[in-house]
Motif scaffolding. Sequence first.
Motif, short mmCIF file in Angstrom:
data_model
loop_
_atom_site.label_atom_id
_atom_site.label_comp_id
_atom_site.label_asym_id
_atom_site.label_seq_id
_atom_site.Cartn_x
_atom_site.Cartn_y
_atom_site.Cartn_z
N ASP A 56 -10.15 2.55 2.23
CA ASP A 56 -10.79 2.69 0.92
C ASP A 56 -10.86 4.16 0.51
OD1 ASP A 56 -11.17 -0.04 0.73
OD2 ASP A 56 -13.24 0.02 1.44
N VAL A 61 -0.07 4.22 -2.42
CA VAL A 61 -1.22 5.00 -1.96
C VAL A 61 -0.82 5.89 -0.80
CG1 VAL A 61 -3.49 4.84 -0.84
CG2 VAL A 61 -2.93 3.32 -2.76
N GLY A 63 0.80 -1.21 0.00
CA GLY A 63 0.00 0.00 0.00
C GLY A 63 0.84 1.26 0.00
N GLY A 94 -4.54 -1.61 -1.83
CA GLY A 94 -4.94 -0.38 -2.50
C GLY A 94 -3.99 0.00 -3.60
N SER A 95 -2.73 -0.37 -3.49
CA SER A 95 -1.75 -0.01 -4.53
C SER A 95 -2.08 -0.71 -5.84
CB SER A 95 -0.33 -0.35 -4.08
OG SER A 95 0.07 0.54 -3.07
N VAL A 102 -7.49 5.21 -0.80
CA VAL A 102 -7.28 4.66 -2.15
C VAL A 102 -8.03 5.52 -3.17
CG1 VAL A 102 -7.63 2.68 -3.67
CG2 VAL A 102 -6.87 2.32 -1.31
#
Length: 122
Positions: free
Chosen positions: A36, A12, A9, A106-107, A39
């Motif tokens: 979320d 992000v 992540g 999220g990345s 992101v």
Amino acid sequence: REFAEAVQGCQVKMVVRTGDSWNTCAGARGAVPPSDEEVSLAVRHLREGFAFVGLVDRWDLSVCLFHTKFGGRCSEAEFDNMRLGSGRSEQEEAYDTSELRFGGSGSSRLGREANSEASSLS
């Protein structure tokens, strides 16, 4: 794998969180995965807040698109791999990263968006 899990992540986090890069990605604050909302904010920043996004996986194309957008001539040195790693040569196969592909950071969503943006330019 332990390090990869610790920094998942990171893309992000680097876009939406403040602070130095180590603490943002892997330090005390970095241990918390991106939400979320973070992101979504990172994707919005990618679409609206960057003049250019290049992709390491598509390095040559990214260099050419950068020069198309901002001018200047390509230099041969821009296409050389200057970060091979200790004791490696360009002829060697890339590192096996298959065990590092885990979701939820999220990345991956941010990466898909960057790939989509790059594809629309090429």
